[in-house]
Design an enzyme around this catalytic site. Structure first.
Site, PDB file in Angstrom:
ATOM      1  N   GLU A 161      40.235  34.252  32.916  1.00 15.98           N
ATOM      2  CA  GLU A 161      39.974  35.617  33.409  1.00 15.98           C
ATOM      3  C   GLU A 161      41.242  36.474  33.397  1.00 15.98           C
ATOM      4  O   GLU A 161      42.359  35.945  33.364  1.00 15.98           O
ATOM      5  CB  GLU A 161      39.387  35.574  34.824  1.00 15.98           C
ATOM      6  CG  GLU A 161      40.296  34.903  35.851  1.00 15.98           C
ATOM      7  CD  GLU A 161      40.014  35.339  37.289  1.00 15.98           C
ATOM      8  OE1 GLU A 161      39.928  36.557  37.545  1.00 15.98           O
ATOM      9  OE2 GLU A 161      39.902  34.454  38.158  1.00 15.98           O
TER      10      GLU A 161
ATOM     11  N   LYS B 296      39.490  46.671  38.038  1.00 19.62           N
ATOM     12  CA  LYS B 296      38.967  45.328  38.328  1.00 19.62           C
ATOM     13  C   LYS B 296      37.463  45.393  38.094  1.00 19.62           C
ATOM     14  O   LYS B 296      36.755  46.151  38.761  1.00 19.62           O
ATOM     15  CB  LYS B 296      39.283  44.955  39.775  1.00 19.62           C
ATOM     16  CG  LYS B 296      38.661  43.650  40.250  1.00 19.62           C
ATOM     17  CD  LYS B 296      38.994  43.383  41.717  1.00 19.62           C
ATOM     18  CE  LYS B 296      38.081  42.311  42.290  1.00 19.62           C
ATOM     19  NZ  LYS B 296      38.234  42.163  43.753  1.00 19.62           N
TER      20      LYS B 296
ATOM     21  N   VAL C 170      35.857  36.574  37.947  1.00 13.34           N
ATOM     22  CA  VAL C 170      35.121  35.339  37.631  1.00 13.34           C
ATOM     23  C   VAL C 170      33.720  35.700  37.126  1.00 13.34           C
ATOM     24  O   VAL C 170      33.259  35.176  36.100  1.00 13.34           O
ATOM     25  CB  VAL C 170      35.054  34.406  38.862  1.00 13.34           C
ATOM     26  CG1 VAL C 170      34.077  33.256  38.626  1.00 13.34           C
ATOM     27  CG2 VAL C 170      36.444  33.868  39.199  1.00 13.34           C
TER      28      VAL C 170
ATOM     29  N   ASP D  67      29.813  41.348  52.925  1.00 13.63           N
ATOM     30  CA  ASP D  67      30.682  41.222  51.749  1.00 13.63           C
ATOM     31  C   ASP D  67      30.589  39.818  51.151  1.00 13.63           C
ATOM     32  O   ASP D  67      31.217  38.875  51.633  1.00 13.63           O
ATOM     33  CB  ASP D  67      32.125  41.567  52.136  1.00 13.63           C
ATOM     34  CG  ASP D  67      33.028  41.693  50.911  1.00 13.63           C
ATOM     35  OD1 ASP D  67      32.615  41.280  49.808  1.00 13.63           O
ATOM     36  OD2 ASP D  67      34.150  42.204  51.072  1.00 13.63           O
TER      37      ASP D  67
ATOM     38  N   SER E 221      30.982  38.022  47.424  1.00 12.30           N
ATOM     39  CA  SER E 221      31.433  38.291  46.048  1.00 12.30           C
ATOM     40  C   SER E 221      30.291  38.112  45.049  1.00 12.30           C
ATOM     41  O   SER E 221      29.496  37.161  45.148  1.00 12.30           O
ATOM     42  CB  SER E 221      32.567  37.341  45.682  1.00 12.30           C
ATOM     43  OG  SER E 221      32.890  37.483  44.326  1.00 12.30           O
ATOM     44  N   ALA E 222      30.255  39.019  44.073  1.00 13.51           N
ATOM     45  CA  ALA E 222      29.279  38.898  42.981  1.00 13.51           C
ATOM     46  C   ALA E 222      29.503  37.619  42.168  1.00 13.51           C
ATOM     47  O   ALA E 222      28.614  37.193  41.422  1.00 13.51           O
ATOM     48  CB  ALA E 222      29.361  40.126  42.074  1.00 13.51           C
TER      49      ALA E 222
ATOM     50  N   LYS F 167      39.888  30.279  48.643  1.00 10.70           N
ATOM     51  CA  LYS F 167      40.892  30.440  49.704  1.00 10.70           C
ATOM     52  C   LYS F 167      40.225  30.608  51.046  1.00 10.70           C
ATOM     53  O   LYS F 167      39.135  31.159  51.137  1.00 10.70           O
ATOM     54  CB  LYS F 167      41.665  31.716  49.463  1.00 10.70           C
ATOM     55  CG  LYS F 167      42.662  31.623  48.401  1.00 10.70           C
ATOM     56  CD  LYS F 167      43.651  32.762  48.574  1.00 10.70           C
ATOM     57  CE  LYS F 167      44.569  32.758  47.395  1.00 10.70           C
ATOM     58  NZ  LYS F 167      43.817  33.085  46.176  1.00 10.70           N
TER      59      LYS F 167
HETATM   60  N1  PSU Z   1      40.849  34.522  44.202  1.00 17.41           N
HETATM   61  C1  PSU Z   1      42.120  34.243  43.837  1.00 17.41           C
HETATM   62  N2  PSU Z   1      42.702  34.977  42.855  1.00 17.41           N
HETATM   63  C2  PSU Z   1      42.048  35.987  42.221  1.00 17.41           C
HETATM   64  C3  PSU Z   1      40.694  36.261  42.605  1.00 17.41           C
HETATM   65  C4  PSU Z   1      40.142  35.522  43.593  1.00 17.41           C
HETATM   66  O1  PSU Z   1      42.722  33.352  44.391  1.00 17.41           O
HETATM   67  O2  PSU Z   1      42.625  36.637  41.337  1.00 17.41           O
HETATM   68  C5  PSU Z   1      39.932  37.320  41.874  1.00 17.41           C
HETATM   69  C6  PSU Z   1      38.987  36.680  40.854  1.00 17.41           C
HETATM   70  O3  PSU Z   1      38.950  37.510  39.700  1.00 17.41           O
HETATM   71  C7  PSU Z   1      37.652  36.741  41.558  1.00 17.41           C
HETATM   72  C8  PSU Z   1      37.782  38.034  42.295  1.00 17.41           C
HETATM   73  O4  PSU Z   1      36.553  36.738  40.677  1.00 17.41           O
HETATM   74  O5  PSU Z   1      39.110  38.043  42.771  1.00 17.41           O
HETATM   75  C9  PSU Z   1      36.789  38.171  43.436  1.00 17.41           C
HETATM   76  O6  PSU Z   1      36.843  39.464  43.920  1.00 17.41           O
HETATM   77  P1  PSU Z   1      35.697  39.966  44.924  1.00 17.41           P
HETATM   78  O7  PSU Z   1      35.900  39.183  46.176  1.00 17.41           O
HETATM   79  O8  PSU Z   1      35.977  41.434  45.097  1.00 17.41           O
HETATM   80  O9  PSU Z   1      34.392  39.697  44.252  1.00 17.41           O
HETATM   81 MN    MN Z   2      33.275  42.071  47.871  1.00 10.17          MN
END
Ligand code: PSU
Ligand code: MN
Length: 302
Positions: free
Chosen positions: A25, A86, A106, A138, A140-141, A159
């Protein structure tokens, strides 16, 4: 091939020779780590994948195309430029249509990989269910992508900026296998063990490859999470890092950071608060995932 895809020569040659391709990614480069360590990491991770018998394909959106395999100059650009979007599932069509630069998460890296016929993808950590989901909704997708897109992702778990028990529950509801590689518990990114047991665990990459193949041959749509703990020597002390994460989460709340900005904000804060220790751990765990991911892809096709 989908008209929005553009494959690098290395990826085209790999496909022609039947070498497994491993996707990577670009959000981890543009929004997950500071420059110049991000670019160095991206190059080293690609090299590890080559050394382990596969072809790397870092994915990003450039000039109206989803690029499968970035050039060295493009890696530099995605690492060093400010203001790169992003791009998660929701954003993908608009960024492609407007021909802007986009870093894939991802979720979108899985979408692109599937469009290109790539079955394996290596990264650091997944997005998940955020703490406070009861109020902020919230999630994540990335998680719903695993319910529908047929790509296996090697990562170091997620994490503890996230609600990890809720993340595992959500993946179970969506029918997503989470397979621990050489671990019985979910790894927590900087730490080897979240204390949360996984229903599937194996020390054998061939068995994991067979499980993935069987899932898809059964017509069970969707992805697979292969959770690979950070090597012992690079793992951070859980008490130390959890305290830092709690402070970062609190600061995000106080500053009102929400939506797609929250994950990059927290990652940046953690690097700052650990004086770069978290970055070092992050880089080592991605490299370890690259080795395992390439070996898993080779096992799948052998
Ligand atoms: N977790 C990490 N490093 C990252 C991400 C997540 O330790 O760079 C990034 C990845 O691209 C993941 C995205 O898909 O953050 C998730 O963002 P969101 O929670 O906004 O969906
Ligand atoms: Mn989100």
């Amino acid at each position: 091939m989908n008209k929005y895809l553009a494959l690098s020569q290395e990826v085209k040659d790999g496909i022609a020779k039947g070498v497994p391709i491993v996707a990577l990614e670009s959000t981890i480069i543009s929004h997950g780590m500071p420059y110049p360590q991000n670019v160095k990491m991206a190059r080293e991770v690609e090299q590890i994948i080559r050394e382990n018998g596969a072809v790397p394909a870092t994915i990003a959106i450039v000039d109206g195309k989803i690029k499968i395999g970035l050039s060295d100059d493009e890696l530099e650009m995605f690492g060093s430029s400010k203001g790169i979007a992003k791009v998660s599932r929701r954003d993908l069509a608009e960024i492609v249509a407007s021909k802007r630069l986009g870093a894939t998460t991802v979720a979108t890296t899985m979408i692109a990989a599937e469009l290109a016929g790539i079955k394996f993808f290596v990264t650091g950590g997944l997005g998940g269910v955020h703490r406070g989901w009861e109020h902020n909704l919230d999630i994540s997708a990335d998680l719903d992508e695993f319910a529908q897109t047929n790509v296996a992702v090697v990562c170091a778990g997620a994490k503890s900026i996230l609600d990890l028990p809720a993340t595992l529950e959500y993946l179970e509801t969506k029918g997503v296998p989470v397979i621990g590689y050489k671990t019985k518990n979910l790894p927590a990114f900087f730490c080897r063990d979240s204390g949360l047991p996984l229903p599937i665990s194996s020390d054998d990459l061939q068995h994991i490859a067979d499980t993935i193949k069987t899932k898809w041959e059964l017509g069970l749509k969707g992805g697979v999470v292969v959770a690979n703990p950070i090597p012992e020597e690079y793992a951070l002390d859980p008490k130390y890092i959890d305290n830092i994460i709690a402070n970062a989460v609190q600061e995000a709340e106080e500053k009102g950071v929400v939506g797609k900005n929250i994950t990059p904000f927290l990652l940046g804060k953690i690097v700052e608060m650990t004086g770069g220790k978290s970055l070092e751990a992050n880089i080592h765990l991605v490299k370890n995932n690259a080795k395992v991911g390439a070996q898993l892809a080779v096992s799948y096709f052998s």
